[in-house]
Design an enzyme around this catalytic site. Sequence first.
Site, short mmCIF file in Angstrom:
data_model
loop_
_atom_site.label_atom_id
_atom_site.label_comp_id
_atom_site.label_asym_id
_atom_site.label_seq_id
_atom_site.Cartn_x
_atom_site.Cartn_y
_atom_site.Cartn_z
N TYR A 208 -86.21 63.14 -30.21
CA TYR A 208 -87.62 63.12 -30.63
C TYR A 208 -88.55 62.71 -29.49
O TYR A 208 -89.76 62.75 -29.67
CB TYR A 208 -87.83 62.15 -31.79
CG TYR A 208 -87.23 62.56 -33.11
CD1 TYR A 208 -86.49 63.73 -33.26
CD2 TYR A 208 -87.39 61.76 -34.23
CE1 TYR A 208 -85.94 64.09 -34.47
CE2 TYR A 208 -86.85 62.10 -35.46
CZ TYR A 208 -86.12 63.26 -35.57
OH TYR A 208 -85.58 63.59 -36.78
N HIS B 34 -76.94 62.25 -37.13
CA HIS B 34 -77.94 63.29 -37.33
C HIS B 34 -77.35 64.57 -37.94
O HIS B 34 -78.05 65.29 -38.65
CB HIS B 34 -78.61 63.63 -35.99
CG HIS B 34 -80.05 63.97 -36.12
ND1 HIS B 34 -80.95 63.89 -35.08
CD2 HIS B 34 -80.78 64.41 -37.17
CE1 HIS B 34 -82.15 64.24 -35.49
NE2 HIS B 34 -82.08 64.58 -36.75
#
Length: 279
Positions: free
Chosen positions: A49, A111
Amino acid sequence: MNNRIKLSNGVSIPVVMVGTNGMDYLILKSVVTAAISRGFFAFDTAPNYISERYLGRVIKELMSEYGYVREDFFVQTKLDWKDQINNNVEGAFKLSLERLGLEYVDSYLMHWPYPDYYIKNWRQMEEFYISGEAKSIGVCNFRERHWSSFFSSDIKVIPHISQIEIHPLRTCTTLLEFCKSRGIVTQAYSPICKMIPQIRDNEVLAGLASKYTCSIPQLILKWHIQRECVPISKSTNPLRIISNLDCISLEISEQDMININTLNQDYKFMIESWGCPGF
């Protein structure tokens, strides 16, 4: 209205989290400041991110400027799929802590359920929880078959959190109820489905927003909360963050909750197969 929900291990988590994907320092500072002005201190990040380093910096600055302490914040980051297949679970976790500048994270999530790796990787993540460097651990993007494999293995720690894509076009009712039955709190990413036209122009949602004198995003976020699902709300506009978090004051009737549920199409906005073969 209680603005927090307890995980199975007693750790409490705010009923809304703020996403930080793709935000630089200046944007993140304004977004985090806006969120805490409404009493929300929970932030979701990940190595890909780009925001881990900035988030840690902002948290330290706000602690210094306003007298907050580390325990006021709920910080969540993730294990990237590349580190799963490269056998770099411990190294990736330590690097995330280093980038954040923190001694621990409140939540560490896998994730992706990368085939042939995710159960082995989970056993390593359990060690971070046992050591206290991760106050809770969980998974993202698990479907029924992943849970089946998980619970037929010899894992020691049942995940505290499951993060999946949920919104009115993808209600995931079966998965949500399964996780509840196991004491697992579900988080929703893309909770308003990026306000695509099917959401923005939906007559049911527009009618209910008018009925409750709120915006469609506020309506949907409160729908998540009343389902005991934690939405991860993201915007680079601090005023929109404040507006979204003001959803807390709403109370949607049981019938209107059902009306929103009927919009389900099992529609998936995010295509994950590029990062998780066989997903």
